[in-house]
Design an enzyme around this catalytic site. Structure first.
Site, PDB file in Angstrom:
ATOM      1  N   GLU A  29       0.823  -1.214   0.000  1.00 33.40           N
ATOM      2  CA  GLU A  29       0.000   0.000   0.000  1.00 33.40           C
ATOM      3  C   GLU A  29       0.862   1.272   0.000  1.00 33.40           C
ATOM      4  OE1 GLU A  29      -2.996   0.722  -0.691  1.00 33.40           O
ATOM      5  OE2 GLU A  29      -2.981   2.799   0.020  1.00 33.40           O
ATOM      6  N   HIS A  31       3.721   1.835  -1.626  1.00 37.32           N
ATOM      7  CA  HIS A  31       4.039   2.145  -3.030  1.00 37.32           C
ATOM      8  C   HIS A  31       2.783   2.607  -3.779  1.00 37.32           C
ATOM      9  CE1 HIS A  31       7.025  -1.149  -2.035  1.00 37.32           C
ATOM     10  NE2 HIS A  31       7.834  -0.197  -2.444  1.00 37.32           N
ATOM     11  N   ASP A 144      11.371   5.781   4.819  1.00 38.89           N
ATOM     12  CA  ASP A 144      12.833   5.855   4.731  1.00 38.89           C
ATOM     13  C   ASP A 144      13.239   7.321   4.856  1.00 38.89           C
ATOM     14  OD1 ASP A 144      13.533   3.013   4.159  1.00 38.89           O
ATOM     15  OD2 ASP A 144      12.175   3.372   2.484  1.00 38.89           O
TER      16      ASP A 144
END
Ligand code: PAF
Length: 275
Positions: A29, A31, A144
């Site tokens: 989800e 991405h 990230d």
């Protein structure tokens, strides 16, 4: 949806505005939400799918990283993606020794320290993808966080002609940050894994509702590390940092974030929250 395996098709930009979602595949989800968002703002949505060997350390999971182009292409098609750029290894790295990009300062701590060379690998592949696809905007997930800070710094340092947009981390219903690596967790580890987000939010609530500084902050961070260790995590770091410089902070001044990384069994999990 067109799947392109060769860089040659990207030598000339397609007409209209191009949005790029760089990925290593194994879509979840997180991405898909980037693709859905990009779809609203661009004529062409390009998703790059390349498991980049140069950002994996020697003992990391490059070989076993999940790869399933057919599944990923079907998911991307549902989100209205126009092109998946899935180049081969030799297309991207035709020479044994190619030029690389090193982003200083913001790579010296945290993931950069624990995974030497990782961010050189990330910066270099991302710069190559930007040059191949020439997007107006590239989209990254906040999960990230250090990667997004490194990419923003590179774009600024090298005057790259595009904007970087960072979208919120997609989470499972129990708070665990979505990650392709969650697939490595055993059932028991999966039940423990949301502990990281629980500690991050507990700390964030504390920092947002008190004027704690200095040793009080140290204490609350230490308590979170201990709680995670008691659950079975091997904590690499659990820190409060400036969200631009990545340096530790002990009082709120500008944008800050709590960042965490910990091993659980054979899986390494990272997460963060803005404070
Ligand atoms: O976040 C990732 O999936 C990768 O680090 C990226 C940005 C696609 C570069 O390989």
């Amino acid at each position: 949806l067109k799947i392109v395996r060769s860089i040659a098709d990207f030598r000339y930009p397609a007409p209209g505005s191009v949005g790029l979602v760089p990925t290593m595949g194994a879509f979840h989800e997180g991405h898909l939400s980037l693709m859905r968002h990009a779809r609203q703002f661009h004529d062409q949505v390009v998703v790059s799918l390349f498991v980049n060997p140069t950002q994996f350390g020697e003992n990391e999971d490059f070989a076993k990283y999940p790869r399933d182009l057919t599944r990923d292409a079907a998911l991307a098609a549902e989100e209205g993606v126009d092109i998946i750029l899935a180049p081969t290894l030799s297309e991207i790295y035709p020479r044994k020794l190619g030029s690389t990009i090193h982003v200083p300062e913001v790579t010296s701590r945290w993931e950069g320290e624990i995974r030497p060379g990782h961010f050189d690998g990330v910066a270099t592949i991302v710069a190559k993808l930007f040059n191949i696809v020439r997007p107006e905007i590239a989209y990254f997930g906040q999960k990230d966080l250090q990667q997004t800070i490194v990419v923003r710094r590179m774009v600024s340092d090298l005057n790259m002609p595009l904007a970087i947009e960072v979208l919120p981390t997609a989470r499972e219903s129990d708070g665990l940050a979505m990650s392709s690596r969650n697939a490595y967790l055993s059932t028991e580890e999966r039940s423990i894994a949301p502990g990281i987000y629980r500690e991050l939010t507990r700390c964030r609530n504390f920092l947002q509702t008190t004027d704690a500084t200095g040793t009080e902050v140290e204490d609350v961070l230490r308590r979170s590390r201990s709680s995670l260790e008691a659950l079975g995590f091997r904590v690499d770091y659990f820190e409060w940092i400036d969200a631009e410089s990545m340096e530790p902070v002990r009082q709120k001044n500008g944008a800050t974030a709590l960042i965490a990384a910990a091993g659980l069994g054979r899986t390494r999990l990272i997460d963060n929250v803005l404070v």
